[in-house]
Design a protein around this motif. Structure first.
Motif, PDB file in Angstrom:
ATOM      1  N   MET A  56      25.782   6.240   5.698  1.00  0.00           N
ATOM      2  CA  MET A  56      24.625   6.826   5.024  1.00  0.00           C
ATOM      3  C   MET A  56      24.594   8.345   5.216  1.00  0.00           C
ATOM      4  O   MET A  56      24.920   8.857   6.290  1.00  0.00           O
ATOM      5  CB  MET A  56      23.326   6.198   5.545  1.00  0.00           C
ATOM      6  CG  MET A  56      23.218   4.709   5.303  1.00  0.00           C
ATOM      7  SD  MET A  56      21.688   4.015   5.968  1.00  0.00           S
ATOM      8  CE  MET A  56      20.474   4.742   4.868  1.00  0.00           C
ATOM      9  N   SER A  57      24.160   9.038   4.175  1.00  0.00           N
ATOM     10  CA  SER A  57      24.050  10.495   4.263  1.00  0.00           C
ATOM     11  C   SER A  57      22.876  10.912   5.161  1.00  0.00           C
ATOM     12  O   SER A  57      22.836  12.037   5.646  1.00  0.00           O
ATOM     13  CB  SER A  57      23.848  11.080   2.856  1.00  0.00           C
ATOM     14  OG  SER A  57      22.692  10.533   2.249  1.00  0.00           O
ATOM     15  N   THR A  58      21.940   9.979   5.386  1.00  0.00           N
ATOM     16  CA  THR A  58      20.750  10.282   6.206  1.00  0.00           C
ATOM     17  C   THR A  58      20.888   9.715   7.615  1.00  0.00           C
ATOM     18  O   THR A  58      19.880   9.435   8.277  1.00  0.00           O
ATOM     19  CB  THR A  58      19.492   9.693   5.538  1.00  0.00           C
ATOM     20  OG1 THR A  58      19.673   8.274   5.343  1.00  0.00           O
ATOM     21  CG2 THR A  58      19.229  10.347   4.192  1.00  0.00           C
ATOM     22  N   LYS A  59      22.134   9.526   8.079  1.00  0.00           N
ATOM     23  CA  LYS A  59      22.353   8.858   9.364  1.00  0.00           C
ATOM     24  C   LYS A  59      21.685   9.599  10.526  1.00  0.00           C
ATOM     25  O   LYS A  59      21.256   8.975  11.497  1.00  0.00           O
ATOM     26  CB  LYS A  59      23.844   8.702   9.634  1.00  0.00           C
ATOM     27  CG  LYS A  59      24.616  10.004   9.746  1.00  0.00           C
ATOM     28  CD  LYS A  59      26.094   9.738   9.989  1.00  0.00           C
ATOM     29  CE  LYS A  59      26.871  11.042  10.102  1.00  0.00           C
ATOM     30  NZ  LYS A  59      28.312  10.810  10.316  1.00  0.00           N
ATOM     31  N   ASP A  60      21.591  10.937  10.457  1.00  0.00           N
ATOM     32  CA  ASP A  60      21.013  11.713  11.562  1.00  0.00           C
ATOM     33  C   ASP A  60      19.507  11.483  11.709  1.00  0.00           C
ATOM     34  O   ASP A  60      18.925  11.824  12.739  1.00  0.00           O
ATOM     35  CB  ASP A  60      21.278  13.201  11.355  1.00  0.00           C
ATOM     36  CG  ASP A  60      22.763  13.530  11.498  1.00  0.00           C
ATOM     37  OD1 ASP A  60      23.460  12.759  12.182  1.00  0.00           O
ATOM     38  OD2 ASP A  60      23.215  14.530  10.916  1.00  0.00           O
ATOM     39  N   THR A  61      18.882  10.940  10.678  1.00  0.00           N
ATOM     40  CA  THR A  61      17.439  10.672  10.755  1.00  0.00           C
ATOM     41  C   THR A  61      17.129   9.268  11.276  1.00  0.00           C
ATOM     42  O   THR A  61      15.972   8.976  11.586  1.00  0.00           O
ATOM     43  CB  THR A  61      16.793  10.835   9.364  1.00  0.00           C
ATOM     44  OG1 THR A  61      17.340   9.843   8.474  1.00  0.00           O
ATOM     45  CG2 THR A  61      17.073  12.216   8.792  1.00  0.00           C
ATOM     46  N   LEU A  62      18.141   8.422  11.368  1.00  0.00           N
ATOM     47  CA  LEU A  62      17.926   7.030  11.799  1.00  0.00           C
ATOM     48  C   LEU A  62      18.034   6.928  13.322  1.00  0.00           C
ATOM     49  O   LEU A  62      18.820   6.133  13.859  1.00  0.00           O
ATOM     50  CB  LEU A  62      18.935   6.112  11.116  1.00  0.00           C
ATOM     51  CG  LEU A  62      18.908   6.114   9.584  1.00  0.00           C
ATOM     52  CD1 LEU A  62      20.009   5.239   9.029  1.00  0.00           C
ATOM     53  CD2 LEU A  62      17.553   5.640   9.077  1.00  0.00           C
ATOM     54  N   ILE A  63      17.240   7.716  14.011  1.00  0.00           N
ATOM     55  CA  ILE A  63      17.324   7.790  15.476  1.00  0.00           C
ATOM     56  C   ILE A  63      16.925   6.474  16.118  1.00  0.00           C
ATOM     57  O   ILE A  63      17.622   5.952  17.001  1.00  0.00           O
ATOM     58  CB  ILE A  63      16.445   8.944  16.000  1.00  0.00           C
ATOM     59  CG1 ILE A  63      17.001  10.276  15.498  1.00  0.00           C
ATOM     60  CG2 ILE A  63      16.380   8.934  17.525  1.00  0.00           C
ATOM     61  CD1 ILE A  63      16.129  11.461  15.826  1.00  0.00           C
ATOM     62  N   ASN A  64      15.798   5.915  15.707  1.00  0.00           N
ATOM     63  CA  ASN A  64      15.292   4.692  16.337  1.00  0.00           C
ATOM     64  C   ASN A  64      16.275   3.530  16.183  1.00  0.00           C
ATOM     65  O   ASN A  64      16.476   2.740  17.117  1.00  0.00           O
ATOM     66  CB  ASN A  64      13.936   4.312  15.737  1.00  0.00           C
ATOM     67  CG  ASN A  64      12.867   5.337  16.061  1.00  0.00           C
ATOM     68  OD1 ASN A  64      12.957   6.046  17.067  1.00  0.00           O
ATOM     69  ND2 ASN A  64      11.858   5.456  15.214  1.00  0.00           N
ATOM     70  N   SER A  65      16.880   3.435  14.990  1.00  0.00           N
ATOM     71  CA  SER A  65      17.849   2.359  14.772  1.00  0.00           C
ATOM     72  C   SER A  65      19.064   2.541  15.673  1.00  0.00           C
ATOM     73  O   SER A  65      19.565   1.582  16.273  1.00  0.00           O
ATOM     74  CB  SER A  65      18.290   2.346  13.308  1.00  0.00           C
ATOM     75  OG  SER A  65      17.205   2.030  12.462  1.00  0.00           O
ATOM     76  N   ARG A  66      19.558   3.761  15.775  1.00  0.00           N
ATOM     77  CA  ARG A  66      20.731   4.015  16.620  1.00  0.00           C
ATOM     78  C   ARG A  66      20.419   3.761  18.093  1.00  0.00           C
ATOM     79  O   ARG A  66      21.244   3.194  18.823  1.00  0.00           O
ATOM     80  CB  ARG A  66      21.203   5.455  16.414  1.00  0.00           C
ATOM     81  CG  ARG A  66      21.818   5.679  15.044  1.00  0.00           C
ATOM     82  CD  ARG A  66      21.914   7.144  14.697  1.00  0.00           C
ATOM     83  NE  ARG A  66      22.812   7.850  15.575  1.00  0.00           N
ATOM     84  CZ  ARG A  66      22.820   9.181  15.719  1.00  0.00           C
ATOM     85  NH1 ARG A  66      21.936   9.918  15.055  1.00  0.00           N
ATOM     86  NH2 ARG A  66      23.679   9.762  16.525  1.00  0.00           N
TER      87      ARG A  66
END
Length: 553
Positions: free
Chosen positions: A108-118
C-alpha cells in the motif's frame, strides 16, 4: 386521469426505492453485527465453538475483502485470524496470516500511516517467536513494535509480552522491573490491562518470594472472573497452581490446575489444555510420570526447534522476493513507458500527416471552388458587360445605312463567341437533377451534322457524387464537346458511363479527324481539372482516326 396515473406510478416508484434502501440498510447492518459477534468470539471466547466459528467467518470475510480490493479490512481480518489460530495452538497458520498481512501493508502507498496495524502484527509475531523458542528475535520484534507504538494500550501489551520473555528465561529481576513500571501507570489502564499486569507481576513476585505475590495473583483472578475472561482465568489458575506447588501445598496446586484444565475445555484450545495437563503432571509423585514428562518436553522442544518457522525471516525472504519482483516490474513499466511514448509519438505523427492531407485537401477543394466561382463571375461579367454592349453596338450600326454588311457579320461572330464563352462558364444549378442537366448539356451539341449518343447516363448514382466532382465532370465534358465541335469535324460522338466499385468511368469517343495530342485545344486544362479531384484522364488519338478520352473519378 393522466395526472392520477402518474401519481400512482410515482407512489409505486417511491415505495420500491424505500423498500430497496431498507433491505440494503438491513443487509449492511446484519453484516456489521455478524462481524462484531465473531470478533468478540475470537478476542473473548466463552464457549468451545467461539474460536473455530470466528476463524470460519473471518476466513470467508478476508477472501471477500480481497476480491473487493478492500485491503484495510483484509489486513484486519488477517490479524484476527492470526490471534485465533494462535489461541488454539496453530502457530504455523498464525504466522502465515501475519506474513500475509505485512505483505498487504507493504503493497500500500499509505503503509506509513498504518501504525496500529503494524504494531499489532509485530506484537503477534513476537508472541510466535516466544512459543517457537526464539527469545532473542522475540525481544527484537517487541522492541520494534514499541518503537512505532503511539498508544498506551499497545505499549502495555507489548511491554507485558517482553517481560514474559524474561520470565521464560527465569530472569525474574528484569521482568519485575517492567511489571513494576507498568503497575505505577495502572490508573491509565482499562480492566483487561490492569489484570494482565497484576497477574504477571504476582507471578514474578512469587518466584522472587516477595510478600505481595499471592495478593496480586488472587486479585487478578477475581477481576477476570467478574469480566468472564476465560483465557485470563486460565492464566491466573495456572500461576496460582505453580505458586502453591513451589510452596509444597499440593492440594491447592491441584485444585487450581484442575480449574485451568476445565477452562481449557471451555476455550477449546489444545495448547491451553496441554499446559494445564503439564502442570498437573508436575504435581504427581510417581517418578515415571516426571521422567515421561521430561522426555516429552525434550522431544517437543527438539521438534519445535527443528520445525521452527522463523516468521520474520520468512517475511524478509518475502521482502527480497518482492524487491526482485518490483525491480522486474519497474523494468516492465519503463519498457511500457517507452512503448507508450513511441506509440504516442507515432500517433502524433499520424495526426500531423493526417492533418496535413486534410488541410491540403481542404485547401485544394477551396482553391477549386474559388476557380469555379471566378470562372462563373467572369462569365457573368462577359455576358452582362461585353456581350450586351456588343449587341447594343450592332443594333446601332444596323440603323446606320453607311455601314458595310461584312463589318456587321464580323461583329456578330464576336458577339456569338462572347455569348458562347459566357455560357460555357456560367453557374451550374446542382440542386436540380444532375443527370438531366448533363444530358441536356451533351444533347445541346447535337445537330444535323453531329449525332451524340449516351449510354447509362441516367443509371449513374449522381445523388452520391459530391457537388465539386459534379461541377468538374460537367466542365470537363463541356470542354471535350466544345473541342469536338471546334476542331474534330466529327459526325458521331458516344459517351459511355460505367460504375466500377466506388469509382466512376466515362469513356468518350468521336470519329473526327483526330490530332497529334500536343495537349492543346484545352486538353491540358481538362487534365488539370480531373487531377484536382484525384481523378485520371487519358487521351488516345492520331490524325485521321478520331479522338478518345477515358475519365476515371
Amino acid at each position: 386521469m393522466k395526472y392520477h396515473k402518474f401519481s400512482v406510478f410515482l407512489h409505486l416508484f417511491t415505495c420500491t426505492i424505500f423498500i430497496f434502501c431498507s433491505l440494503f440498510k438491513l443487509s449492511a447492518q446484519t453484516f456489521t453485527d455478524s462481524s462484531r459477534i465473531f470478533r468478540k468470539a475470537i478476542l473473548q471466547p466463552t464457549n468451545p465453538q467461539d474460536l473455530p466459528s470466528g476463524i470460519h467467518y473471518y476466513t470467508k470475510k478476508k477472501a471477500l475483502d480481497l476480491e473487493l480490493n478492500d485491503t484495510l479490512n483484509a489486513i484486519y481480518d488477517l490479524r484476527l485470524l492470526s490471534i485465533a489460530e494462535f489461541k488454539i495452538g496453530n502457530n504455523f497458520s498464525s504466522e502465515n496470516n501475519v506474513v500475509e498481512a505485512l505483505n498487504l501493508i507493504e503493497s500500500m502507498s499509505t503503509k506509513d500511516t498504518l501504525i496500529n496495524s503494524r504494531v499489532g502484527l509485530y506484537n503477534q509475531l513476537g508472541r510466535i517467536y516466544r512459543t517457537s523458542n526464539n527469545p532473542t528475535e522475540a525481544i527484537k520484534t517487541f522492541d520494534k513494535a514499541l518503537k512505532i507504538a503511539n498508544r498506551l494500550k499497545d505499549s502495555v501489551v507489548i511491554l507485558n509480552n517482553k517481560a514474559n520473555i524474561y520470565k521464560d528465561q527465569l530472569d525474574y529481576k528484569k521482568a519485575l522491573d517492567i511489571y513494576t513500571l507498568l503497575q505505577k501507570k495502572q490508573t491509565q489502564f482499562n480492566t483487561y490491562e490492569q489484570t494482565l499486569v497484576t497477574d504477571n507481576l504476582g507471578y514474578v513476585q512469587s518466584k522472587l518470594n516477595l510478600p505481595e505475590a499471592l495478593q496480586n495473583l488472587k486479585k487478578a483472578l477475581e477481576l477476570r472472573k467478574q469480566n468472564n475472561d476465560f483465557i485470563g482465568q486460565h492464566s491466573s489458575n495456572t500461576h496460582l497452581a505453580e505458586f502453591y506447588l513451589d510452596r509444597k501445598d499440593t492440594a491447592k496446586a491441584v485444585a487450581y490446575a484442575q480449574d485451568a484444565l476445565t477452562l481449557s475445555d471451555k476455550i477449546n484450545s489444545s495448547s491451553f489444555k496441554l499446559e494445564a495437563i503439564s502442570t498437573l503432571m508436575n504435581m504427581d509423585r510417581n517418578p515415571l510420570v516426571h521422567e515421561y514428562k521430561k522426555l516429552t518436553d525434550s522431544i517437543t522442544n527438539a521438534k519445535q526447534i527443528a520445525e521452527n518457522k522463523n516468521a520474520f525471516l520468512k517475511y524478509n525472504v518475502a521482502e527480497e522476493q518482492k524487491k526482485t519482483q518490483a525491480s522486474i516490474l519497474l523494468q516492465e513499466i519503463e519498457s511500457r513507458k517507452r512503448l507508450a511514448y513511441q506509440a504516442l509519438a507515432f500517433i502524433i505523427f499520424l495526426i500531423l500527416v493526417g492533418s496535413y492531407f486534410i488541410y491540403r485537401n481542404r485547401y485544394r477543394k477551396a482553391k477549386i471552388e474559388e476557380i469555379y466561382k471566378t470562372e462563373t463571375r467572369i462569365a457573368k461579367k462577359v455576358h452582362d458587360e461585353v456581350a450586351n454592349d456588343m449587341y447594343k453596338v450592332m443594333t446601332s450600326l444596323e440603323k446606320n445605312l453607311g455601314v458595310e454588311d461584312t463589318i456587321l457579320d464580323e461583329m456578330e461572330k464576336i458577339y456569338t463567341k462572347t455569348r458562347d464563352i459566357s455560357r460555357e462558364n456560367s453557374a451550374i444549378d446542382l440542386s436540380e437533377d444532375f443527370g438531366l442537366q448533363l444530358n441536356d448539356l451533351l444533347l445541346g451539341y447535337k445537330n444535323d451534322k453531329v449525332k451524340v449518343i449516351t449510354r447509362n447516363l441516367s443509371k449513374m448514382p449522381w445523388d452520391t457524387v459530391p457537388e465539386l466532382k459534379k461541377t468538374t465532370i460537367y466542365r470537363v465534358l463541356q470542354e471535350l464537346m466544345t473541342n469536338m465541335r471546334k476542331h474534330s469535324q466529327a459526325s458521331f460522338v458516344t459517351l459511355i458511363f460505367e460504375k466500377e466499385g466506388s469509382k466512376m468511368r466515362i469513356n468518350y469517343k468521336d470519329n473526327g479527324v483526330g490530332c497529334d495530342l500536343f495537349k492543346k485545344n484545352g486538353l491540358q486544362h481538362t487534365e488539370s481539372r480531373i487531377a484536382s479531384i484525384n481523378g485520371t484522364i487519358n487521351f488516345e488519338s492520331k490524325q485521321g482516326d478520331g479522338f478518345k478520352a477515358s475519365i476515371i473519378i
